[in-house]
Write a protein that holds these residues in place. Structure first.
Motif, mmCIF file in Angstrom:
data_model
loop_
_atom_site.group_PDB
_atom_site.id
_atom_site.type_symbol
_atom_site.label_atom_id
_atom_site.label_comp_id
_atom_site.label_asym_id
_atom_site.label_seq_id
_atom_site.Cartn_x
_atom_site.Cartn_y
_atom_site.Cartn_z
ATOM 1 N N SER A 103 71.540 -62.694 -27.282
ATOM 2 C CA SER A 103 72.551 -62.718 -29.107
ATOM 3 C C SER A 103 73.939 -62.121 -28.503
ATOM 4 C CB SER A 103 72.105 -61.349 -29.977
ATOM 5 O OG SER A 103 73.133 -60.391 -29.220
ATOM 6 N N LYS A 104 74.576 -61.813 -27.076
ATOM 7 C CA LYS A 104 75.993 -61.336 -26.853
ATOM 8 C C LYS A 104 76.768 -62.940 -26.316
ATOM 9 C CE LYS A 104 75.684 -56.313 -26.271
ATOM 10 N NZ LYS A 104 76.034 -55.354 -25.178
ATOM 11 N N HIS A 105 75.656 -63.318 -25.809
ATOM 12 C CA HIS A 105 75.988 -64.280 -25.347
ATOM 13 C C HIS A 105 76.166 -65.652 -26.072
ATOM 14 C CE1 HIS A 105 76.510 -62.184 -21.687
ATOM 15 N NE2 HIS A 105 74.805 -61.452 -21.680
ATOM 16 N N LEU A 106 74.410 -65.683 -26.825
ATOM 17 C CA LEU A 106 74.236 -67.200 -26.746
ATOM 18 C C LEU A 106 74.338 -66.992 -28.486
ATOM 19 C CD1 LEU A 106 73.579 -70.571 -26.452
ATOM 20 C CD2 LEU A 106 71.799 -69.537 -26.288
ATOM 21 N N ALA A 107 74.956 -68.210 -29.313
ATOM 22 C CA ALA A 107 74.722 -67.804 -30.910
ATOM 23 C C ALA A 107 73.775 -68.750 -31.468
ATOM 24 C CB ALA A 107 75.894 -69.245 -31.356
ATOM 25 N N ALA A 108 72.266 -68.236 -32.069
ATOM 26 C CA ALA A 108 71.592 -68.717 -32.492
ATOM 27 C C ALA A 108 70.869 -69.963 -33.079
ATOM 28 C CB ALA A 108 70.627 -67.599 -33.980
ATOM 29 N N GLY A 109 70.384 -71.246 -32.674
ATOM 30 C CA GLY A 109 70.614 -71.707 -33.273
ATOM 31 C C GLY A 109 70.956 -72.521 -31.440
ATOM 32 N N GLY A 110 72.299 -72.136 -30.900
ATOM 33 C CA GLY A 110 72.778 -72.680 -29.810
ATOM 34 C C GLY A 110 72.194 -73.724 -29.272
ATOM 35 N N SER A 111 72.928 -74.050 -27.881
ATOM 36 C CA SER A 111 72.224 -75.980 -27.113
ATOM 37 C C SER A 111 72.202 -74.300 -25.416
ATOM 38 C CB SER A 111 72.853 -76.729 -26.994
ATOM 39 O OG SER A 111 73.998 -75.943 -27.193
ATOM 40 N N LEU A 112 70.840 -74.792 -24.997
ATOM 41 C CA LEU A 112 70.713 -74.339 -23.597
ATOM 42 C C LEU A 112 70.670 -75.490 -22.009
ATOM 43 C CD1 LEU A 112 70.913 -71.180 -21.941
ATOM 44 C CD2 LEU A 112 68.580 -70.897 -23.136
ATOM 45 N N CYS A 113 70.809 -75.115 -21.272
ATOM 46 C CA CYS A 113 70.372 -75.566 -20.169
ATOM 47 C C CYS A 113 69.764 -75.019 -19.261
ATOM 48 C CB CYS A 113 71.200 -76.857 -19.425
ATOM 49 S SG CYS A 113 70.647 -78.168 -18.458
ATOM 50 N N ILE A 114 68.646 -74.722 -18.367
ATOM 51 C CA ILE A 114 68.150 -73.536 -17.221
ATOM 52 C C ILE A 114 67.950 -74.345 -16.287
ATOM 53 C CG2 ILE A 114 66.551 -72.302 -16.759
ATOM 54 C CD1 ILE A 114 66.047 -71.981 -20.224
ATOM 55 N N ASP A 115 68.635 -74.625 -15.278
ATOM 56 C CA ASP A 115 68.835 -74.461 -14.019
ATOM 57 C C ASP A 115 67.842 -73.559 -12.734
ATOM 58 O OD1 ASP A 115 70.027 -77.269 -13.790
ATOM 59 O OD2 ASP A 115 71.936 -75.660 -13.941
ATOM 60 N N PHE A 116 66.489 -74.265 -12.498
ATOM 61 C CA PHE A 116 65.893 -72.623 -11.965
ATOM 62 C C PHE A 116 65.683 -73.005 -10.338
ATOM 63 C CE2 PHE A 116 61.906 -70.692 -9.543
ATOM 64 C CZ PHE A 116 61.769 -69.810 -10.082
ATOM 65 N N ASN A 117 65.701 -72.211 -9.543
ATOM 66 C CA ASN A 117 65.797 -72.096 -8.033
ATOM 67 C C ASN A 117 65.238 -71.431 -7.143
ATOM 68 O OD1 ASN A 117 68.408 -74.624 -7.234
ATOM 69 N ND2 ASN A 117 69.387 -72.945 -8.363
ATOM 70 N N GLY A 118 64.480 -71.540 -6.910
ATOM 71 C CA GLY A 118 63.181 -70.262 -5.423
ATOM 72 C C GLY A 118 61.666 -71.391 -5.668
ATOM 73 N N ARG A 119 60.910 -70.698 -4.484
ATOM 74 C CA ARG A 119 59.389 -70.365 -5.068
ATOM 75 C C ARG A 119 58.753 -69.547 -4.611
ATOM 76 N NH1 ARG A 119 56.683 -75.712 -3.748
ATOM 77 N NH2 ARG A 119 55.174 -75.520 -2.537
ATOM 78 N N SER A 120 57.533 -69.098 -5.499
ATOM 79 C CA SER A 120 56.531 -68.096 -4.604
ATOM 80 C C SER A 120 55.886 -68.825 -5.016
ATOM 81 C CB SER A 120 56.568 -66.616 -5.618
ATOM 82 O OG SER A 120 56.697 -66.941 -7.028
ATOM 83 N N GLY A 121 54.533 -68.430 -5.118
ATOM 84 C CA GLY A 121 52.976 -68.537 -4.783
ATOM 85 C C GLY A 121 52.413 -68.690 -6.319
ATOM 86 N N ASP A 122 53.106 -68.177 -7.340
ATOM 87 C CA ASP A 122 52.785 -68.023 -8.189
ATOM 88 C C ASP A 122 53.660 -69.171 -9.168
ATOM 89 O OD1 ASP A 122 51.539 -67.888 -11.262
ATOM 90 O OD2 ASP A 122 52.819 -66.610 -12.041
ATOM 91 N N LEU A 123 55.280 -69.760 -8.726
ATOM 92 C CA LEU A 123 55.786 -70.475 -8.972
ATOM 93 C C LEU A 123 56.080 -71.584 -8.196
ATOM 94 C CD1 LEU A 123 58.241 -67.673 -10.967
ATOM 95 C CD2 LEU A 123 57.304 -69.194 -12.563
#
Length: 745
Positions: A85-105
């Motif tokens: 809530s300090k960074h993103l307004a409720a109902g706002g838009s978001l994009c997520i980039d993930f980098n990395g790998r593990s046995g579970d991910l």
């Protein structure tokens, strides 16, 4: 305002130390340095300055949280702990980039979905509107990385990568990223050179990136002014008033800079299409009054003379084998670049960015510094030069001479008493040398014929290529005893060794016969003692007029340079300015080189031999002539001509006497086929153009129909230079052919 925030700056590998200095000058404090990234502390104003002013960073990210774990559940729990809530307004838009790998991910898309669940659940658990996923211009872009069992979550405040300045919409082959170009200029000390009034020149400017970055740097214009969308725009921590103040200050600084006089910044490229792209990029950067580009070959590179230009920096990113195929051709491109520097840029600095430092060694200059970078996954190196005489590297001559002869056996010049016949041959050889000397020096002739079967008993041709000697034995008639012919050849070799003071092993000796049946020009055996290594493949460099040419005396039946056509080639150079030149049966394209150096608008060289066309491209590169204006075509000239739709102002048609190449549909006989060849070539000749037709066929007779239909001028006697005039019959025939008045196209 002074509250420090943890940030991460990313950059291309190799730029870390430069980025540290830049970020600290803008107010950031270093916490930790890693490969390709820095962790720093900075207040909000410094973060904005980094986004606006950094010439080196890719991204500016705000570190949110770091925690132990490598599973989907630990990823979810860690992100749920962040106060979104300090960074993103409720109902706002978001994009997520993930980098990395593990046995579970094991799948980045699954990991990004699990991260999204955590952020959505954070808001829904508080009864607030859930955020949506938006890939284009979201309110926030979240970057999550998994490395060595630890997650790191950060907000990307820069939006798209900072190297995208907003001025480059089009680019040439394998362009430099803008921040890598800036790093090259910083390593080359361009800001200091610019402050002293030095000029900046890029002779292979491509889409103009180095020039534009150089101008922005010299004028101290913020590179982020045209960046576009910023990642912090939808961030709740964003201070719009502070940002606008900093942005306005940067705009005002740019406007003041645009009113000042700045050092000359020039760029050249051989391709008109690429120059148009560079001009468009320069215009979008708003620098058209400061940065100028024009179409120019490397062979034309000099310091601009229209104003008093101070010695400055010549910087370029030449092609290197990863991008353009034949490394041997690039050897001569770099050699040509070095020659232009030594001839025209004395007291300048030079910076050459290359993926092959070995090519840089062929420039004839000693590099005083070098830096390692990575360009699009290619390990590269920046070579820095001071163009001063004490930095010139004089390569040891590869041509044979008295200094590189051995002391014993066959490495010495042949000694011993000459036979009576050999004495006669030696006297004739010396007489010819003396007779040609004044002409040769006056005309600056380096390659010439000194003897051509002057005495029937010694039926050989002796050619000089600088200090190298080439002997071609003519096939003895059936009436001559074979043993006697061998004895006379030994006499010739012994005499040439003594007269020219050359070791026998450095004298090229070949027997020339008329081709019959399936015989063709083939690669010959033998290795000269002065053969160069690697890409040079036994070539040596000679000069003709203003051209530098590659010859090979040992490996092929012909050397790569037909000496008897010298006057025609030099006449082509004199006529070529602004002309469209076509070279049919082009061989090693020496005539195209002469035309290019003479200022031809463009040249086309057509030949069937891949070997000779590769040789041709090396000749072109050696003289700083690019393939964008001087193209080579591997084709049967007859078929190519029949399909040609282009028009040329100057055409050289010099077919072989006879050819039955496997690549041809049938046999080419010049006496039989020349009429059709000439008519097809004239079809492609401009109304006021000139066709030069030449042949070495003995007893050749020009088709009467050609003289009836066109304006034909016999230039045979004119085209024979001093070293070929003493023959009883001309070594070749030559005609200049034009359209008759009103008969042209």
């Amino acid at each position: 305002m002074s509250h420090k925030l943890p940030i991460i700056l990313s950059c291309p590998k190799g730029l870390e130390s430069l980025l540290i200095a830049e970020a600290e000058s803008l107010g950031a404090e270093l916490v930790k340095e890693s490969v390709g990234s820095l962790r720093m502390d900075a207040d909000l104003q410094t973060i904005y300055r980094l986004c606006l002013w950094s010439r080196l960073a890719n991204r500016v990210m705000l570190q949110l949280h770091e925690w132990q774990g490598d599973t989907a559940d630990s990823l979810y729990q860690g992100l749920l702990e962040i106060e979104w809530s300090k960074h993103l307004a409720a109902g706002g838009s978001l994009c997520i980039d993930f980098n990395g790998r593990s046995g579970d991910l094991r799948n980045s898309h699954f990991a990004a979905l699990r991260a999204k669940d955590a952020v959505v659940d954070y808001f829904q658990n508080r009864g607030q509107a859930r955020p949506s996923i938006e890939k284009q211009n979201p309110d926030l872009r979240l970057n999550v990385r998994l490395k060595k069992g630890r997650f790191l979550a950060a907000l990307d405040l820069s939006g798209e990568s900072l190297h995208r300045r907003g001025y480059r919409h089009e680019s040439g082959l394998a362009p430099l990223k803008e921040n890598l170009a800036a790093a090259i200029l910083l390593r080359a000390d361009w800001p200091s050179i610019a402050s002293r009034g030095g000029a900046l020149i890029d002779p292979m400017c491509g889409s103009g990136t180095l020039l534009i970055e150089g101008a922005l740097m010299a004028m101290n214009i913020a590179p982020g002014l045209k960046h576009g969308h910023w990642g912090f725009s939808g961030w709740l921590g964003h201070n719009a008033k502070l940002w606008q103040m900093l942005f306005t200050d940067a705009e005002n600084q740019r406007n003041v800079a645009m009113q000042r006089q700045w050092p000359e910044i020039r760029g050249y490229d051989a391709s008109g299409k690429i120059i148009a792209q560079a001009e468009a990029n320069i215009g979008r950067a708003g620098l058209e009054k400061v940065v100028r580009v024009s179409r120019r070959e490397l062979s034309e590179l000099t310091v601009p003379s229209h104003r008093d230009i101070q010695p400055g920096l010549l910087v370029c990113n030449p092609p290197y084998g990863e991008r353009l195929g034949d490394e041997a051709e690039l050897v001569y491109l770099y050699q040509s670049l070095g020659q232009r520097l030594r001839d025209h840029f004395l007291h300048w600095q030079a910076a050459v960015f290359t993926g092959n430092p070995q090519l840089g060694k062929r420039m004839g200059l000693r590099s005083h510094k070098h830096y390692q970078f990575v360009n699009a996954s290619i390990p590269t190196r920046l070579l820095l030069f001071k163009v001063e005489p004490d930095q010139f590297v004089v390569e040891r001559s590869t041509a044979p001479n008295a200094e590189n002869m051995g002391q014993t056996g066959e490495t010495e010049a042949a000694v011993g008493k000459l036979s009576a016949g050999a004495e006669m041959f030696a006297n004739r050889l010396k007489k010819n040398i003396k007779r040609l000397e004044k002409w040769r020096r006056r005309e600056n002739i380096e390659c010439y014929r000194v003897y051509d079967a002057d005495m029937p008993e010694y039926a050989v041709a002796v050619d000089c290529y600088g200090e190298a000697i080439h002997i071609s034995e003519y096939a003895a008639p059936a009436s001559v005893d074979e043993d006697a012919a061998k004895t006379r050849l030994r006499d010739v070799i012994q005499v040439c060794s003594q007269v020219f003071n050359q070791p026998i092993r450095n004298i090229a000796i070949k027997e020339r016969r008329r081709q019959r049946g399936t015989e063709q020009y083939q690669r010959q055996g033998g290795k000269p003692s002065y053969q160069q290594k690697n890409a040079d493949e036994g070539f040596m460099q000679v000069s003709e007029g203003q051209a530098k040419l590659l010859v090979n005396l040992f490996d092929y039946l012909d050397t790569g340079l037909f000496l008897d056509h010298r006057p025609v080639r030099l006449d082509i150079a004199a006529r070529a300015k602004g002309k469209r030149f076509l070279n049919l049966f082009s061989y090693t394209a020496v005539a195209s080189v002469q035309a290019g150096l003479g200022g031809a608008r463009h040249t086309t060289s057509v030949d069937m031999s891949h070997t000779y066309l590769r040789w041709a491209r090396r000749n072109l590169s050696l003289n700083g002539l690019s393939e964008s204006r001087h193209r080579t075509e591997q084709a049967d000239c007859r078929r190519w001509l029949a399909e040609c739709k282009e028009e040329y102002d100057l055409i050289l048609l010099d077919p072989p006497t006879f050819s039955n190449s496997k690549r041809m549909d049938d046999v080419l006989d010049t006496q039989r086929d020349h009429g059709g060849l000439i008519r097809e070539a004239m079809r492609c000749l401009a109304k006021d153009g000139l066709l030069i037709f030449s042949t070495n066929k003995r007893g050749f007779i020009l088709d009467e129909a050609i003289a009836s239909n066109f304006d034909v001028q016999d230039k045979t006697q004119w085209s024979l230079d001093e070293d070929f005039k003493r023959r009883s019959k001309p070594i070749h025939y030559c005609w200049y052919i034009r359209h008759r008045d009103g008969a042209g196209k």
